[in-house]
Design an enzyme around this catalytic site. Structure first.
Site, PDB file in Angstrom:
ATOM      1  N   LEU A  46       0.782  -1.287  -0.213  1.00 21.67           N
ATOM      2  CA  LEU A  46       0.104   0.120  -0.110  1.00 21.67           C
ATOM      3  C   LEU A  46       0.936   1.179   0.146  1.00 21.67           C
ATOM      4  CD1 LEU A  46      -2.816  -0.693   2.509  1.00 21.67           C
ATOM      5  CD2 LEU A  46      -3.352  -0.442   0.165  1.00 21.67           C
ATOM      6  N   ASP A  47       0.571   2.047  -0.737  1.00 23.28           N
ATOM      7  CA  ASP A  47       1.253   3.703  -0.887  1.00 23.28           C
ATOM      8  C   ASP A  47       1.301   4.034   0.823  1.00 23.28           C
ATOM      9  OD1 ASP A  47       1.736   3.516  -3.443  1.00 23.28           O
ATOM     10  OD2 ASP A  47      -0.063   4.918  -3.998  1.00 23.28           O
ATOM     11  N   PRO A  48       2.371   4.763   1.002  1.00 28.31           N
ATOM     12  CA  PRO A  48       2.191   5.432   2.551  1.00 28.31           C
ATOM     13  C   PRO A  48       1.247   5.845   2.967  1.00 28.31           C
ATOM     14  CG  PRO A  48       4.623   5.671   1.238  1.00 28.31           C
ATOM     15  CD  PRO A  48       3.445   5.214   0.249  1.00 28.31           C
ATOM     16  N   ASP A  49       0.435   7.042   2.110  1.00 29.64           N
ATOM     17  CA  ASP A  49      -0.611   7.770   2.416  1.00 29.64           C
ATOM     18  C   ASP A  49      -2.196   6.619   2.546  1.00 29.64           C
ATOM     19  OD1 ASP A  49       0.479  10.238   3.127  1.00 29.64           O
ATOM     20  OD2 ASP A  49       0.777  10.502   0.966  1.00 29.64           O
ATOM     21  N   ALA A  50      -1.851   5.605   1.811  1.00 32.76           N
ATOM     22  CA  ALA A  50      -3.271   4.613   1.885  1.00 32.76           C
ATOM     23  C   ALA A  50      -3.373   4.060   3.057  1.00 32.76           C
ATOM     24  CB  ALA A  50      -3.248   3.878   0.628  1.00 32.76           C
TER      25      ALA A  50
END
Length: 303
Positions: A46-50
């Site tokens: 998952l992307d860091p901001d997800a």
């Protein structure tokens, strides 16, 4: 000889509700420490901001990761209309704007083109390798790249809410390798209004659901306790969507040694991928052929 990694031989799955602001690797490291696990990995970045479901595999469960990453996944994400960014999400710089705002009916009609087997180009800021280097590293240096389109299966893409003219909430169920940021970018282009992802949450991944996930605060509060161990799901949970065959006693010995072993099966087709159990424990994954399982992965989970 290299140093032997310390930790427990614990096998299974801990499903984390990942918070925004951390990489998937950072979450895995926190889980490994909290459980004092010798080995851990995750089933899909998952992307860091997800936020949302990050399935962390422990011990022998890491051998089942490919079967989870290949399963369908569901995402809920909000799109900001009228703005394109260089990263295709809210972290990037706004590089173009539009005053056009499509109607709900226009959005629903446009979504239909993104369902089924499609081709999508990854974002410039992505982990795709270009000549051996990650695309995001080149993008940070200001380089614009032509990335090759990749196939993606989208099972469904639905408009969930339209809170205001600038924002749309969507839910997508898709296969392996999808970039939600690319969906937002391409949808904005199709609508002629530009768009990027404002927020992203994975609500389930294969057999793992956010409803059964533990947040990091709970994991850290219960670190190194039996109470945290109770949150670990069996290794076999990852194999829920795969047919099971039962090994005979002799077959189990052969399978554990990496050889084809006799199994009891019903309704399994020749060459079909399935998993073998013995005394209710997974011992191998492989292909069924004429009464035997030919192992691809041997599982030696501790009792």
């Amino acid at each position: 000889m290299g140093r032997r990694r310390k930790g427990r031989d614990i096998s299974g799955w801990l499903i984390v509700d990942k918070p925004a602001g951390l990489t998937s690797t950072a979450v895995v490291n926190k889980v490994r420490w909290a459980l004092d696990a010798k080995k851990a990995g995750h089933a899909g970045t998952l992307d860091p901001d997800a936020t949302g479901v990050l399935a962390v595999a422990l011990g022998e469960a890491t051998k089942t990761v490919p079967y989870v990453t290949g399963a369908l996944k569901a995402y809920e994400f909000e799109i900001r209309l009228g703005q394109a960014t260089n990263t295709d999400d809210a972290e990037g710089e706004v590089i173009a704007q539009s005053d056009l705002r499509p109607t709900e009916d226009e959005i629903k009609e446009a979504l239909s083109a993104f369902i089924g087997d499609i081709e999508q180009v990854p974002p410039q800021f992505s982990a795709v390798k270009v000549d051996g280097e990650r695309a995001y590293k080149r993008a940070r240096d200001g380089e614009e790249m032509t990335l090759a389109a990749r196939p993606l299966y989208v099972d469904s893409l639905l408009l969930i809410d339209r809170p205001d003219a600038d924002h749309v909430l969507l839910e997508m169920v898709c296969g392996k390798g999808g970039y939600v940021r690319s969906i937002a970018r391409d949808l904005g282009a199709a609508l002629g209004c530009l768009a990027h992802v404002r927020s992203l949450r994975r609500i389930w991944s294969g057999p793992f659901d956010a409803k059964n996930a533990a947040d990091l605060e709970t994991i850290e509060a219960l670190a190194r306790t039996p109470e945290l161990d109770a949150h670990v799901q069996p290794l076999e949970t990852a194999l829920d969507d795969m047919p099971e065959v039962k090994a005979t006693a002799e077959g189990a010995v052969r399978l554990r040694n990496g050889n084809p072993g006799m199994v009891l099966a019903s309704g399994i087709e020749y060459g079909e991928t399935c998993w073998a159990s013995f005394e209710s424990r997974a011992i191998a994954i492989g292909r069924y052929k004429s009464g035997e399982l030919h192992p691809v992965r041997v599982i030696n989970a501790p009792d």
